[in-house]
Design a protein around this motif. Structure first.
Motif, PDB file in Angstrom:
ATOM      1  N   GLU A   1      -7.261  -3.018 -12.929  1.00 19.64           N
ATOM      2  CA  GLU A   1      -6.122  -3.309 -12.053  1.00 19.64           C
ATOM      3  C   GLU A   1      -6.005  -4.808 -11.809  1.00 19.64           C
ATOM      4  O   GLU A   1      -7.001  -5.534 -11.861  1.00 19.64           O
ATOM      5  CB  GLU A   1      -6.268  -2.611 -10.691  1.00 19.64           C
ATOM      6  CG  GLU A   1      -6.490  -1.117 -10.750  1.00 19.64           C
ATOM      7  CD  GLU A   1      -7.961  -0.745 -10.702  1.00 19.64           C
ATOM      8  OE1 GLU A   1      -8.263   0.395 -10.301  1.00 19.64           O
ATOM      9  OE2 GLU A   1      -8.803  -1.579 -11.069  1.00 19.64           O
ATOM     10  N   SER A   2      -4.809  -5.231 -11.499  1.00 21.89           N
ATOM     11  CA  SER A   2      -4.566  -6.623 -11.132  1.00 21.89           C
ATOM     12  C   SER A   2      -3.313  -6.699 -10.275  1.00 21.89           C
ATOM     13  O   SER A   2      -2.570  -5.713 -10.170  1.00 21.89           O
ATOM     14  CB  SER A   2      -4.409  -7.505 -12.378  1.00 21.89           C
ATOM     15  OG  SER A   2      -3.278  -7.089 -13.132  1.00 21.89           O
ATOM     16  N   GLY A   3      -3.114  -7.861  -9.665  1.00 17.83           N
ATOM     17  CA  GLY A   3      -1.894  -8.078  -8.906  1.00 17.83           C
ATOM     18  C   GLY A   3      -2.050  -8.034  -7.403  1.00 17.83           C
ATOM     19  O   GLY A   3      -1.095  -8.286  -6.675  1.00 17.83           O
ATOM     20  N   GLY A   4      -3.243  -7.711  -6.936  1.00 18.61           N
ATOM     21  CA  GLY A   4      -3.441  -7.697  -5.492  1.00 18.61           C
ATOM     22  C   GLY A   4      -3.436  -9.094  -4.918  1.00 18.61           C
ATOM     23  O   GLY A   4      -3.413 -10.097  -5.637  1.00 18.61           O
ATOM     24  N   GLY A   5      -3.452  -9.163  -3.603  1.00 13.15           N
ATOM     25  CA  GLY A   5      -3.465 -10.462  -2.940  1.00 13.15           C
ATOM     26  C   GLY A   5      -3.124 -10.341  -1.478  1.00 13.15           C
ATOM     27  O   GLY A   5      -3.138  -9.246  -0.911  1.00 13.15           O
ATOM     28  N   LEU A   6      -2.821 -11.478  -0.887  1.00 10.72           N
ATOM     29  CA  LEU A   6      -2.469 -11.550   0.534  1.00 10.72           C
ATOM     30  C   LEU A   6      -0.956 -11.681   0.660  1.00 10.72           C
ATOM     31  O   LEU A   6      -0.342 -12.532   0.003  1.00 10.72           O
ATOM     32  CB  LEU A   6      -3.161 -12.752   1.166  1.00 10.72           C
ATOM     33  CG  LEU A   6      -2.799 -13.064   2.618  1.00 10.72           C
ATOM     34  CD1 LEU A   6      -3.228 -11.936   3.537  1.00 10.72           C
ATOM     35  CD2 LEU A   6      -3.440 -14.388   3.043  1.00 10.72           C
ATOM     36  N   VAL A   7      -0.387 -10.851   1.501  1.00  5.87           N
ATOM     37  CA  VAL A   7       1.067 -10.877   1.696  1.00  5.87           C
ATOM     38  C   VAL A   7       1.363 -10.617   3.163  1.00  5.87           C
ATOM     39  O   VAL A   7       0.599  -9.928   3.850  1.00  5.87           O
ATOM     40  CB  VAL A   7       1.756  -9.824   0.785  1.00  5.87           C
ATOM     41  CG1 VAL A   7       1.325  -8.419   1.157  1.00  5.87           C
ATOM     42  CG2 VAL A   7       3.264  -9.978   0.810  1.00  5.87           C
ATOM     43  N   GLN A   8       2.442 -11.162   3.649  1.00  6.57           N
ATOM     44  CA  GLN A   8       2.837 -10.918   5.034  1.00  6.57           C
ATOM     45  C   GLN A   8       3.513  -9.557   5.155  1.00  6.57           C
ATOM     46  O   GLN A   8       4.082  -9.038   4.190  1.00  6.57           O
ATOM     47  CB  GLN A   8       3.793 -12.012   5.505  1.00  6.57           C
ATOM     48  CG  GLN A   8       3.126 -13.354   5.718  1.00  6.57           C
ATOM     49  CD  GLN A   8       4.066 -14.357   6.367  1.00  6.57           C
ATOM     50  OE1 GLN A   8       5.283 -14.275   6.193  1.00  6.57           O
ATOM     51  NE2 GLN A   8       3.517 -15.299   7.102  1.00  6.57           N
ATOM     52  N   ALA A   9       3.454  -9.005   6.342  1.00  5.82           N
ATOM     53  CA  ALA A   9       4.132  -7.737   6.607  1.00  5.82           C
ATOM     54  C   ALA A   9       5.612  -7.857   6.224  1.00  5.82           C
ATOM     55  O   ALA A   9       6.250  -8.877   6.515  1.00  5.82           O
ATOM     56  CB  ALA A   9       3.999  -7.360   8.071  1.00  5.82           C
TER      57      ALA A   9
ATOM     58  N   TYR B   1      -6.777  -1.030  -3.801  1.00  8.27           N
ATOM     59  CA  TYR B   1      -5.919  -0.120  -4.546  1.00  8.27           C
ATOM     60  C   TYR B   1      -6.539   0.154  -5.913  1.00  8.27           C
ATOM     61  O   TYR B   1      -6.902  -0.781  -6.639  1.00  8.27           O
ATOM     62  CB  TYR B   1      -4.523  -0.726  -4.689  1.00  8.27           C
ATOM     63  CG  TYR B   1      -3.720  -0.618  -3.428  1.00  8.27           C
ATOM     64  CD1 TYR B   1      -4.061  -1.364  -2.294  1.00  8.27           C
ATOM     65  CD2 TYR B   1      -2.638   0.254  -3.332  1.00  8.27           C
ATOM     66  CE1 TYR B   1      -3.331  -1.237  -1.111  1.00  8.27           C
ATOM     67  CE2 TYR B   1      -1.915   0.376  -2.160  1.00  8.27           C
ATOM     68  CZ  TYR B   1      -2.273  -0.369  -1.055  1.00  8.27           C
ATOM     69  OH  TYR B   1      -1.554  -0.244   0.115  1.00  8.27           O
ATOM     70  N   TYR B   2      -6.627   1.443  -6.239  1.00  5.30           N
ATOM     71  CA  TYR B   2      -7.261   1.876  -7.467  1.00  5.30           C
ATOM     72  C   TYR B   2      -6.259   2.586  -8.373  1.00  5.30           C
ATOM     73  O   TYR B   2      -5.416   3.345  -7.909  1.00  5.30           O
ATOM     74  CB  TYR B   2      -8.396   2.857  -7.177  1.00  5.30           C
ATOM     75  CG  TYR B   2      -9.529   2.287  -6.379  1.00  5.30           C
ATOM     76  CD1 TYR B   2      -9.537   2.381  -4.991  1.00  5.30           C
ATOM     77  CD2 TYR B   2     -10.605   1.677  -7.006  1.00  5.30           C
ATOM     78  CE1 TYR B   2     -10.590   1.879  -4.254  1.00  5.30           C
ATOM     79  CE2 TYR B   2     -11.665   1.167  -6.271  1.00  5.30           C
ATOM     80  CZ  TYR B   2     -11.641   1.273  -4.893  1.00  5.30           C
ATOM     81  OH  TYR B   2     -12.687   0.762  -4.161  1.00  5.30           O
ATOM     82  N   CYS B   3      -6.438   2.382  -9.636  1.00  4.00           N
ATOM     83  CA  CYS B   3      -5.680   3.092 -10.663  1.00  4.00           C
ATOM     84  C   CYS B   3      -6.634   4.067 -11.352  1.00  4.00           C
ATOM     85  O   CYS B   3      -7.826   3.751 -11.532  1.00  4.00           O
ATOM     86  CB  CYS B   3      -5.121   2.077 -11.660  1.00  4.00           C
ATOM     87  SG  CYS B   3      -4.201   2.782 -13.046  1.00  4.00           S
ATOM     88  N   ALA B   4      -6.119   5.225 -11.746  1.00  2.00           N
ATOM     89  CA  ALA B   4      -6.987   6.216 -12.367  1.00  2.00           C
ATOM     90  C   ALA B   4      -6.213   7.097 -13.334  1.00  2.00           C
ATOM     91  O   ALA B   4      -5.001   7.281 -13.197  1.00  2.00           O
ATOM     92  CB  ALA B   4      -7.642   7.081 -11.295  1.00  2.00           C
TER      93      ALA B   4
ATOM     94  N   GLN C   1     -11.872  -0.787 -11.035  1.00  8.78           N
ATOM     95  CA  GLN C   1     -12.691  -1.361  -9.961  1.00  8.78           C
ATOM     96  C   GLN C   1     -11.870  -1.622  -8.704  1.00  8.78           C
ATOM     97  O   GLN C   1     -12.438  -1.862  -7.633  1.00  8.78           O
ATOM     98  CB  GLN C   1     -13.337  -2.657 -10.448  1.00  8.78           C
ATOM     99  CG  GLN C   1     -14.382  -2.450 -11.528  1.00  8.78           C
ATOM    100  CD  GLN C   1     -15.518  -1.572 -11.050  1.00  8.78           C
ATOM    101  OE1 GLN C   1     -16.134  -1.834 -10.025  1.00  8.78           O
ATOM    102  NE2 GLN C   1     -15.803  -0.517 -11.792  1.00  8.78           N
ATOM    103  N   GLY C   2     -10.581  -1.588  -8.842  1.00 10.69           N
ATOM    104  CA  GLY C   2      -9.723  -1.779  -7.686  1.00 10.69           C
ATOM    105  C   GLY C   2      -9.262  -3.218  -7.531  1.00 10.69           C
ATOM    106  O   GLY C   2      -9.888  -4.157  -8.028  1.00 10.69           O
ATOM    107  N   THR C   3      -8.169  -3.378  -6.825  1.00 11.85           N
ATOM    108  CA  THR C   3      -7.644  -4.700  -6.495  1.00 11.85           C
ATOM    109  C   THR C   3      -7.305  -4.728  -5.013  1.00 11.85           C
ATOM    110  O   THR C   3      -6.712  -3.788  -4.475  1.00 11.85           O
ATOM    111  CB  THR C   3      -6.418  -5.045  -7.374  1.00 11.85           C
ATOM    112  OG1 THR C   3      -5.999  -6.384  -7.119  1.00 11.85           O
ATOM    113  CG2 THR C   3      -5.246  -4.104  -7.145  1.00 11.85           C
TER     114      THR C   3
END
Length: 124
Positions: A6-14, A94-97, A116-118
């Motif tokens: 997985e990729s693309g996670g990060g910090l984002v505002q509400a 967040y995990y993909c499976a 492994q999750g992001t």
């Protein structure tokens, strides 16, 4: 052996958006339903969305309906999760499976290979 990344996670505002990607190895990727789950600290892993092998059917958890969209590009062995209007309580890994079973798509045990999750962090 199937690898899921997985990729693309990060910090984002509400209220913001993120797009997660999941690449799975293997020639048979296009024949499997794929799913996204998430897990917050101290909580069980929660179903988010799933997509059938050709992308004709999609399924969503009640809390994300209307805000998240799952899609796939079989030629790229990739599944996407577009997340809009994110909320602070959606902070999680967040995990993909890959789904191996044919029963209830929202059950964790229906899936065999996991990434492994992001990390997705939504600030208020």
């Amino acid at each position: 052996q199937v690898q899921v990344v997985e990729s693309g996670g990060g910090l984002v505002q509400a209220g913001g958006s993120l797009r997660l990607s999941c690449v799975a190895s293997g020639r048979t990727f296009s024949t499997y339903t794929m799913g996204w789950f998430r897990q917050a600290p101290g909580k069980d892993r929660e179903f988010v969305a799933a997509i059938s092998w050709r992308g004709f059917s999609t399924y969503y958890g009640d809390s994300v309906k209307g805000r998240f969209t799952i899609s796939r590009a079989n030629a790229k062995n990739t599944v996407y999760l577009q997340m809009n209007n994110l909320k602070p309580d959606e902070t999680a890994v967040y995990y993909c499976a890959r789904r191996r079973g044919s029963s209830l798509y929202y059950l964790v045990d229906e899936y065999d290979y996991w990434g492994q999750g992001t990390q997705v962090t939504v600030s208020s």
